[in-house]
Design an enzyme around this catalytic site. Structure first.
Site, short mmCIF file in Angstrom:
data_model
loop_
_atom_site.label_atom_id
_atom_site.label_comp_id
_atom_site.label_asym_id
_atom_site.label_seq_id
_atom_site.Cartn_x
_atom_site.Cartn_y
_atom_site.Cartn_z
CG ASP A 153 7.12 -11.87 -2.51
OD1 ASP A 153 6.61 -10.80 -2.89
OD2 ASP A 153 8.18 -11.91 -1.89
CG HIS A 154 1.69 -8.50 -2.57
ND1 HIS A 154 2.29 -8.42 -1.35
CD2 HIS A 154 1.53 -7.22 -2.99
CE1 HIS A 154 2.47 -7.15 -1.03
NE2 HIS A 154 2.03 -6.39 -2.02
CE LYS B 58 3.50 -4.62 -5.45
NZ LYS B 58 2.47 -3.66 -5.12
CD GLU C 163 4.74 0.06 3.02
OE1 GLU C 163 3.58 -0.23 2.72
OE2 GLU C 163 5.38 -0.51 3.91
CG HIS D 232 7.46 -7.78 -0.64
ND1 HIS D 232 6.81 -8.95 -0.89
CD2 HIS D 232 6.71 -7.13 0.28
CE1 HIS D 232 5.71 -9.01 -0.16
NE2 HIS D 232 5.63 -7.93 0.57
CE LYS E 205 4.84 -1.05 7.29
NZ LYS E 205 4.03 -1.42 6.14
C1 BG6 Z 1 3.11 -6.38 2.78
C2 BG6 Z 1 3.62 -5.89 4.10
O1 BG6 Z 1 3.68 -7.62 2.45
O2 BG6 Z 1 3.43 -5.44 1.77
C3 BG6 Z 1 3.06 -4.52 4.44
O3 BG6 Z 1 3.27 -6.80 5.14
C4 BG6 Z 1 3.31 -3.57 3.29
O4 BG6 Z 1 3.62 -4.01 5.63
C5 BG6 Z 1 2.85 -4.16 1.98
O5 BG6 Z 1 2.61 -2.36 3.57
C6 BG6 Z 1 3.27 -3.29 0.81
O6 BG6 Z 1 2.66 -3.77 -0.34
P1 BG6 Z 1 2.39 -2.80 -1.57
O7 BG6 Z 1 1.83 -3.68 -2.64
O8 BG6 Z 1 1.44 -1.74 -1.09
O9 BG6 Z 1 3.71 -2.21 -1.93
#
Ligand code: BG6
Length: 515
Positions: free
Chosen positions: A204-205, A209, A243, A267, A367
């Site tokens: 989960d990226h 952060k 976003e 997230h 979005k």
């Molecule tokens: C991803 C989603 O996991 O996270 C994308 O699939 C989204 O739709 C992105 O744009 C947002 O990541 P960050 O790091 O730009 O906030």
């Protein structure tokens, strides 16, 4: 690998504020990326690997193996890696580091269900071990369409590549981890039939952060806030991941996912866990993840009747973003006509435990909103009595603590202050901590931190099996109630604050913060 950066001691001497950049010793490793020519690999994984090399944070002995469908020579693959790094790295590549890094890359072509791919991989990995005179740690990174996850896992197992006795073998799985609780369970079952949970790193990226990790530092390294961090003082919590971008070329994925699956299930629920969890006894993978699972399990799962009250969803129409006219969701390339997929989702949840009972947690993601903003706002209860004259009290607002994850990473505390002058008039002012100015260094990208942790074998910032299932258990009833509902998502204009319908889920006296 040659390193452009110095040792930890040199880094700390140059800039004491950068002492957190200390590097830990890393075992020699072979990293295999499945889906090596895909978008994620190009935009995130390769640039992150290059930047780790730049910081001297890859192991001395390191091999990168790219696996993808098309036939191509190693040289061709290296040229593609170089192009991706030049286009997407956060810093301009240093020619020496780049060329040393590219030499580590090899390519194995083939489809993921082809047995020969795995025998070639076994041969190549075996050769690296021989050259090194010891078995290398192995990490398999699944950056493919999710339908291939179990296929690759089972093929690795069948080829005997899932374990070795003298060096670790790790499996990295990208999101989405299933699209429902049932799918996540089934995927866990198939993965854990081949690998043990300790070997599995679910990405989960957001957990990579800096500012997300700083939430824990902020809460548990400061005595000041923790006494207030409960239902007695906190009125509500609001988490936003907005976003300004649309879905780009991802209609194929996004139209089946929608905002709830894409951002809230993973997230945003992780951010919620960071706000709500109890202090772990020790900051290690087991304890931190135990605490997060407790939070997720304390969240009341809504009944089908409750879903209408605690949720709102929207879909963007045409509008104006960043000075440009943009099309509506249904006009985006690849989106089926009449699609009812939500591009905005908002939820009101409650963490039903001793600390948080009765405090609403408002979550929203979307979005094509007014701008990119990820923040957690903690609103304190209003003061119990206003001692100032009526006019003086007009500007008194409940304190808000806002942790901004992006774009301007930092923490700000909204306080009431007297406006200079003879009268006692009050208005809110901000006390701010800004990451960039306080630490004078650029934060590494999330993927750098996460790949670094995979190489180290530290799973703290990765989602455990029970955690990912608990996240789905919260989202499933909402998704099925939406699916059964006759109502389509409310329309909102691209570039706006989202659908007005999101107001409906707020309790009296609460409001959404401006995006
Ligand atoms: C991803 C989603 O996991 O996270 C994308 O699939 C989204 O739709 C992105 O744009 C947002 O990541 P960050 O790091 O730009 O906030």
């Amino acid at each position: 690998m040659s390193a452009a950066a110095g040792t930890a001691a040199e880094i700390a001497a140059e800039n004491p504020l950068a002492a957190g950049l200390e590097r830990l010793p890393l075992a020699p490793t072979a990293l295999v990326i499945f889906g090596a020519t895909g978008d994620l690999a190009r935009r995130k994984l390769l640039p992150a690997l290059y930047n780790l090399a730049h910081d001297g944070a890859l192991p001395e002995r390191f091999h990168l193996i790219g696996v993808a469908r098309r036939e191509k020579a190693h040289e061709h693959y290296r040229a593609e890696c170089e192009e991706a790094i030049r286009a997407f790295s956060r810093r301009a590549p240093d020619p020496e580091v780049l060329s040393a890094f590219l030499k580590t890359a090899h390519y194995v072509p083939g489809t993921f269900d082809d047995k020969h791919v795995y025998s070639r991989l076994a041969e190549l990995l075996g050769r690296y071990d021989e050259q090194a005179g010891e078995p290398l740690a192995r990490a398999y990174y699944l950056s493919t369409a999710p339908s291939f996850f179990p296929v690759i896992v089972e093929a690795l197992g069948a080829e005997g590549l899932a374990e070795q006795s003298e060096a670790p073998v790790r499996l990295v799985i990208e999101k989405p981890f299933g699209t429902s609780l049932a799918e996540a369970r089934e995927l866990n079952r198939r993965v854990l039939a081949v690998f043990s949970e300790e070997q599995v790193f679910r990405i989960d990226h957001y957990l990579g952060k800096e500012t997300v990790q700083n939430m824990l530092a902020f809460r548990f390294a400061n005595g000041m806030f923790e006494p207030l961090w409960n239902r007695n003082y906190i009125d509500y919590v609001q988490i936003t991941a907005a976003e300004d971008i649309g879905i780009g070329s991802r209609a194929g994925y996004y139209d089946h996912a929608g905002a709830l699956r894409d951002l809230i299930q993973n997230h945003i629920l992780q951010l919620l866990c960071h706000v709500a969890m109890e202090p772990p006894v020790i900051f290690n993978a087991e304890q931190v993840r135990n605490e997060k699972v407790k939070v997720l399990r304390a969240i009341q799962v809504p009944t089908p009747e409750e879903v209408a009250d605690i949720s709102a969803r929207g879909q963007y129409g045409a509008g104006h973003v960043g000075g440009e006219d943009v099309p509506g969701y249904r006009e985006e390339e690849g989106v089926p006509e009449g699609s009812r997929t939500e591009t905005f989702a908002a939820l009101r949840l409650e963490v039903d435990n001793w600390r948080w009972a009765g405090v609403p947690f408002y979550l929203r993601a979307g979005k094509r909103l007014a701008r990119k903003l990820t923040e957690i706002a903690v609103a304190l209860k209003p003061v119990p009595h206003l001692a100032f004259s009526q006019e003086g009290s007009l500007g008194v607002r409940p304190n808000q603590l806002v942790m901004t994850v992006q774009p301007n990473e930092g923490v700000s505390l909204q306080l009431g202050a007297k406006i200079p002058g003879t009268r006692m008039s009050i208005r809110p002012v901000n006390m701010e901590f800004n990451y960039g100015t306080s630490f004078l260094s650029q934060s590494p990208e999330a993927y750098e931190r996460l790949i670094g942790d995979i190489l180290l074998g530290d799973p703290t910032l990765f989602t455990r099996d029970d955690e990912v299932e608990a996240q789905w258990a919260i989202c499933d009833p909402v998704l099925s109630a939406w699916q059964q509902s006759q109502r389509a998502p409310s329309a909102y204009e691209a570039g706006s604050q989202g659908p007005a319908d999101a107001e409906r889920i707020l309790l009296p006296g609460h409001s959404w913060r401006a995006i």
